[in-house]
Every structure is written in structure tokens, then in C-alpha cells.
Write a protein that holds these residues in place. Structure first.
Motif, PDB file in Angstrom:
ATOM      1  N   ALA A  85      20.266 -39.793 -16.272  1.00  0.00           N
ATOM      2  CA  ALA A  85      21.161 -39.350 -15.198  1.00  0.00           C
ATOM      3  C   ALA A  85      22.362 -38.583 -15.745  1.00  0.00           C
ATOM      4  CB  ALA A  85      21.613 -40.543 -14.371  1.00  0.00           C
ATOM      5  N   LYS A  86      22.736 -38.875 -16.977  1.00  0.00           N
ATOM      6  CA  LYS A  86      23.884 -38.200 -17.593  1.00  0.00           C
ATOM      7  C   LYS A  86      23.581 -36.748 -17.959  1.00  0.00           C
ATOM      8  CE  LYS A  86      25.485 -42.576 -19.521  1.00  0.00           C
ATOM      9  NZ  LYS A  86      25.676 -43.350 -20.754  1.00  0.00           N
ATOM     10  N   LEU A  87      22.305 -36.367 -17.976  1.00  0.00           N
ATOM     11  CA  LEU A  87      21.937 -34.987 -18.311  1.00  0.00           C
ATOM     12  C   LEU A  87      22.184 -34.011 -17.167  1.00  0.00           C
ATOM     13  CD1 LEU A  87      18.516 -35.420 -20.166  1.00  0.00           C
ATOM     14  CD2 LEU A  87      20.820 -35.351 -21.141  1.00  0.00           C
ATOM     15  N   MET A  88      22.103 -34.501 -15.931  1.00  0.00           N
ATOM     16  CA  MET A  88      22.167 -33.600 -14.783  1.00  0.00           C
ATOM     17  C   MET A  88      23.441 -32.750 -14.740  1.00  0.00           C
ATOM     18  SD  MET A  88      19.248 -33.751 -13.370  1.00  0.00           S
ATOM     19  CE  MET A  88      18.714 -33.936 -15.053  1.00  0.00           C
ATOM     20  N   PRO A  89      24.617 -33.310 -14.987  1.00  0.00           N
ATOM     21  CA  PRO A  89      25.808 -32.449 -14.986  1.00  0.00           C
ATOM     22  C   PRO A  89      25.747 -31.369 -16.071  1.00  0.00           C
ATOM     23  CG  PRO A  89      26.447 -34.761 -14.818  1.00  0.00           C
ATOM     24  CD  PRO A  89      24.969 -34.735 -15.095  1.00  0.00           C
ATOM     25  N   GLU A  90      25.137 -31.698 -17.207  1.00  0.00           N
ATOM     26  CA  GLU A  90      25.023 -30.709 -18.284  1.00  0.00           C
ATOM     27  C   GLU A  90      24.069 -29.580 -17.900  1.00  0.00           C
ATOM     28  OE1 GLU A  90      25.059 -32.226 -22.430  1.00  0.00           O
ATOM     29  OE2 GLU A  90      24.955 -34.205 -21.458  1.00  0.00           O
ATOM     30  N   ILE A  91      22.990 -29.928 -17.226  1.00  0.00           N
ATOM     31  CA  ILE A  91      22.036 -28.914 -16.766  1.00  0.00           C
ATOM     32  C   ILE A  91      22.705 -28.018 -15.726  1.00  0.00           C
ATOM     33  CG2 ILE A  91      19.854 -28.525 -15.532  1.00  0.00           C
ATOM     34  CD1 ILE A  91      19.456 -29.592 -18.377  1.00  0.00           C
ATOM     35  N   LEU A  92      23.388 -28.626 -14.782  1.00  0.00           N
ATOM     36  CA  LEU A  92      24.075 -27.856 -13.747  1.00  0.00           C
ATOM     37  C   LEU A  92      25.094 -26.909 -14.374  1.00  0.00           C
ATOM     38  CD1 LEU A  92      24.423 -27.337 -10.725  1.00  0.00           C
ATOM     39  CD2 LEU A  92      26.149 -29.139 -10.701  1.00  0.00           C
ATOM     40  N   CYS A  93      25.842 -27.394 -15.334  1.00  0.00           N
ATOM     41  CA  CYS A  93      26.833 -26.570 -16.025  1.00  0.00           C
ATOM     42  C   CYS A  93      26.166 -25.386 -16.724  1.00  0.00           C
ATOM     43  CB  CYS A  93      27.611 -27.427 -17.013  1.00  0.00           C
ATOM     44  SG  CYS A  93      28.913 -26.535 -17.876  1.00  0.00           S
ATOM     45  N   ALA A  94      25.028 -25.621 -17.349  1.00  0.00           N
ATOM     46  CA  ALA A  94      24.329 -24.555 -18.071  1.00  0.00           C
ATOM     47  C   ALA A  94      23.865 -23.444 -17.128  1.00  0.00           C
ATOM     48  CB  ALA A  94      23.135 -25.122 -18.835  1.00  0.00           C
ATOM     49  N   THR A  95      23.554 -23.793 -15.885  1.00  0.00           N
ATOM     50  CA  THR A  95      23.080 -22.781 -14.934  1.00  0.00           C
ATOM     51  C   THR A  95      24.209 -21.899 -14.402  1.00  0.00           C
ATOM     52  OG1 THR A  95      23.349 -24.148 -12.947  1.00  0.00           O
ATOM     53  CG2 THR A  95      21.226 -24.314 -14.145  1.00  0.00           C
ATOM     54  N   LYS A  96      25.434 -22.422 -14.473  1.00  0.00           N
ATOM     55  CA  LYS A  96      26.599 -21.734 -13.899  1.00  0.00           C
ATOM     56  C   LYS A  96      26.406 -21.449 -12.401  1.00  0.00           C
ATOM     57  CE  LYS A  96      28.306 -19.658 -18.153  1.00  0.00           C
ATOM     58  NZ  LYS A  96      27.414 -20.127 -19.181  1.00  0.00           N
ATOM     59  N   CYS A  97      25.677 -22.358 -11.740  1.00  0.00           N
ATOM     60  CA  CYS A  97      25.435 -22.262 -10.304  1.00  0.00           C
ATOM     61  C   CYS A  97      26.032 -23.479  -9.615  1.00  0.00           C
ATOM     62  CB  CYS A  97      23.928 -22.238 -10.008  1.00  0.00           C
ATOM     63  SG  CYS A  97      23.060 -20.785 -10.612  1.00  0.00           S
ATOM     64  N   SER A  98      26.287 -23.335  -8.337  1.00  0.00           N
ATOM     65  CA  SER A  98      26.753 -24.477  -7.546  1.00  0.00           C
ATOM     66  C   SER A  98      25.553 -25.344  -7.188  1.00  0.00           C
ATOM     67  CB  SER A  98      27.437 -24.000  -6.267  1.00  0.00           C
ATOM     68  OG  SER A  98      26.482 -23.424  -5.384  1.00  0.00           O
ATOM     69  N   VAL A  99      25.839 -26.557  -6.747  1.00  0.00           N
ATOM     70  CA  VAL A  99      24.770 -27.455  -6.303  1.00  0.00           C
ATOM     71  C   VAL A  99      24.013 -26.815  -5.140  1.00  0.00           C
ATOM     72  CG1 VAL A  99      24.297 -29.706  -5.248  1.00  0.00           C
ATOM     73  CG2 VAL A  99      25.969 -29.528  -7.104  1.00  0.00           C
ATOM     74  N   GLU A 100      24.735 -26.160  -4.249  1.00  0.00           N
ATOM     75  CA  GLU A 100      24.111 -25.500  -3.099  1.00  0.00           C
ATOM     76  C   GLU A 100      23.198 -24.364  -3.549  1.00  0.00           C
ATOM     77  OE1 GLU A 100      27.470 -26.031  -3.389  1.00  0.00           O
ATOM     78  OE2 GLU A 100      27.586 -27.737  -2.010  1.00  0.00           O
ATOM     79  N   GLU A 101      23.650 -23.567  -4.524  1.00  0.00           N
ATOM     80  CA  GLU A 101      22.817 -22.470  -5.027  1.00  0.00           C
ATOM     81  C   GLU A 101      21.544 -23.000  -5.686  1.00  0.00           C
ATOM     82  OE1 GLU A 101      26.014 -18.985  -6.229  1.00  0.00           O
ATOM     83  OE2 GLU A 101      25.920 -20.798  -7.491  1.00  0.00           O
ATOM     84  N   ILE A 102      21.680 -24.059  -6.473  1.00  0.00           N
ATOM     85  CA  ILE A 102      20.517 -24.660  -7.140  1.00  0.00           C
ATOM     86  C   ILE A 102      19.545 -25.197  -6.105  1.00  0.00           C
ATOM     87  CG2 ILE A 102      19.766 -26.609  -8.588  1.00  0.00           C
ATOM     88  CD1 ILE A 102      20.909 -24.270 -10.177  1.00  0.00           C
ATOM     89  N   SER A 103      20.061 -25.855  -5.094  1.00  0.00           N
ATOM     90  CA  SER A 103      19.210 -26.424  -4.046  1.00  0.00           C
ATOM     91  C   SER A 103      18.438 -25.325  -3.310  1.00  0.00           C
ATOM     92  CB  SER A 103      20.060 -27.234  -3.075  1.00  0.00           C
ATOM     93  OG  SER A 103      19.257 -27.792  -2.076  1.00  0.00           O
ATOM     94  N   ALA A 104      19.122 -24.249  -2.963  1.00  0.00           N
ATOM     95  CA  ALA A 104      18.466 -23.144  -2.252  1.00  0.00           C
ATOM     96  C   ALA A 104      17.411 -22.476  -3.138  1.00  0.00           C
ATOM     97  CB  ALA A 104      19.511 -22.120  -1.801  1.00  0.00           C
ATOM     98  N   LEU A 105      17.727 -22.267  -4.390  1.00  0.00           N
ATOM     99  CA  LEU A 105      16.779 -21.661  -5.323  1.00  0.00           C
ATOM    100  C   LEU A 105      15.555 -22.544  -5.501  1.00  0.00           C
ATOM    101  CD1 LEU A 105      16.004 -19.444  -7.320  1.00  0.00           C
ATOM    102  CD2 LEU A 105      17.439 -20.604  -9.025  1.00  0.00           C
ATOM    103  N   ARG A 106      15.782 -23.848  -5.650  1.00  0.00           N
ATOM    104  CA  ARG A 106      14.670 -24.788  -5.801  1.00  0.00           C
ATOM    105  C   ARG A 106      13.749 -24.737  -4.583  1.00  0.00           C
ATOM    106  NH1 ARG A 106      12.421 -28.981  -4.280  1.00  0.00           N
ATOM    107  NH2 ARG A 106      13.915 -29.356  -2.627  1.00  0.00           N
ATOM    108  N   GLU A 107      14.332 -24.694  -3.393  1.00  0.00           N
ATOM    109  CA  GLU A 107      13.520 -24.618  -2.170  1.00  0.00           C
ATOM    110  C   GLU A 107      12.700 -23.334  -2.131  1.00  0.00           C
ATOM    111  OE1 GLU A 107      15.538 -25.499   1.529  1.00  0.00           O
ATOM    112  OE2 GLU A 107      16.718 -27.072   0.549  1.00  0.00           O
ATOM    113  N   GLN A 108      13.295 -22.219  -2.540  1.00  0.00           N
ATOM    114  CA  GLN A 108      12.558 -20.955  -2.578  1.00  0.00           C
ATOM    115  C   GLN A 108      11.397 -21.032  -3.566  1.00  0.00           C
ATOM    116  OE1 GLN A 108      15.981 -18.315  -3.401  1.00  0.00           O
ATOM    117  NE2 GLN A 108      15.189 -17.088  -1.703  1.00  0.00           N
ATOM    118  N   LEU A 109      11.637 -21.635  -4.714  1.00  0.00           N
ATOM    119  CA  LEU A 109      10.587 -21.753  -5.731  1.00  0.00           C
ATOM    120  C   LEU A 109       9.471 -22.680  -5.270  1.00  0.00           C
ATOM    121  CD1 LEU A 109      12.769 -21.834  -8.955  1.00  0.00           C
ATOM    122  CD2 LEU A 109      11.237 -19.993  -8.210  1.00  0.00           C
ATOM    123  N   VAL A 110       9.808 -23.771  -4.598  1.00  0.00           N
ATOM    124  CA  VAL A 110       8.789 -24.676  -4.066  1.00  0.00           C
ATOM    125  C   VAL A 110       7.925 -23.945  -3.044  1.00  0.00           C
ATOM    126  CG1 VAL A 110       8.438 -26.765  -2.661  1.00  0.00           C
ATOM    127  CG2 VAL A 110      10.024 -26.807  -4.589  1.00  0.00           C
TER     128      VAL A 110
END
Length: 151
Positions: free
Chosen positions: A114-139
Motif C-alpha cells: 500500500a505504501k507504493l501507491m503514492p510513489e507510483i502516483l507521484c511518478a505519473t505526475k497526474c492527479s488521482v482523477e486523471e489516473i482514474s479517467a485514463l484507467r477507465e479509457q484503457l479498460v
């Protein structure tokens, strides 16, 4: 009308497949830098995430979730069992099925993961909302491609 040999070759950087492939490689590099903290490879991490969501699954259930066949999963699960993360046992109701369950060590690793998730999010330089929308598009894209391929 142009013959196939007279058509211009598609430019690599204009191809969706290459954007997806190279992005996947970049994401794997980020995970490869973080997962040694957990003692896991990326495929092992995926198996652990499936089992953290629902423990005691068959190899085929895990394979369906990860889009992997049992021939790919079996050696991976054997290594994870030797690491003390999972246990494999034949199902009592059908000995052809192998049930995979987390060990205490495998369950405890969830807190560290669980401690990795903030590091992954930081590496993307995206907001949680942007990541969520991108993930939905990819699915959605994956579903469409699988449907098109008859899967």
C-alpha cells in the motif's frame, strides 16, 4: 489507386500500439525500482493484488483476472510458494484444480504494498482523477480489442 507497396509506411510515433507499448515499458521501469522493497517481481505483484482482493482462488481464476494461462502462472506460483507468500493445494471437490491461498507472510505484505501507491502516483505526475479517467479509457479499449479479436 495506390498499390500496397506505394503507401507510406506508418510513422512509429503516430501509432497507438507503440504509445501503449512504450508507456507500459516506462511503467514497468518505475515498478522495477519499487518492487524490490517487497521482494516481488511485477507479475508476482499482480498475483498478490488478485489474492489480496480475494484469497483462495484457483489458478484458472487468477489467470482470468490477469489474462494469463496456467502454463505461465504455474512456475510463477511455484516460486511464490518457495518464497513463503502463497500455498497451493489441490481442491477437494476436483483434484484437477489447484487452489492458491495467501500465507501469513503474503497477507502481511499487503501493508507494505500500500505504501507504493503514492510513489507510483507521484511518478505519473497526474492527479488521482486523471489516473482514474485514463484507467477507465484503457479498460474500455482492452474490452473493445478483446471483443474484436473474439476473446
Amino acid at each position: 489507386m495506390n498499390s500496397p507497396s506505394s503507401l507510406p509506411a506508418p510513422a512509429l510515433d503516430s501509432q497507438l500500439c507503440f504509445a501503449l507499448y512504450s508507456t507500459s515499458l516506462a511503467m514497468m521501469r518505475v515498478y522495477r525500482g519499487l518492487l524490490p522493497k517487497l521482494g516481488l517481481t511485477y507479475p508476482q505483484y499482480l498475483v498478490m493484488m488478485v489474492l489480496w482482493e480475494q484469497d483462495a482462488l484457483t489458478v484458472s481464476d487468477i489467470g482470468e483476472r490477469l489474462f494469463l494461462d496456467s502454463a505461465t502462472l504455474t512456475p510463477l506460483l511455484k516460486r511464490m510458494e518457495s518464497q513463503g507468500l502463497v500455498q497451493r493445494a489441490r481442491a477437494r471437490s476436483d483434484e484437477r484444480q489447484v487452489i492458491v491461498t495467501l500465507t501469513e507472510q503474503g497477507q502481511a505484505l499487503r501493508q507494505e504494498a500500500a505504501k507504493l501507491m503514492p510513489e507510483i502516483l507521484c511518478a505519473t505526475k497526474c492527479s488521482v482523477e486523471e489516473i482514474s479517467a485514463l484507467r477507465e479509457q484503457l479498460v474500455d479499449l482492452r474490452k473493445n480489442l478483446n471483443d474484436s479479436a473474439g476473446m
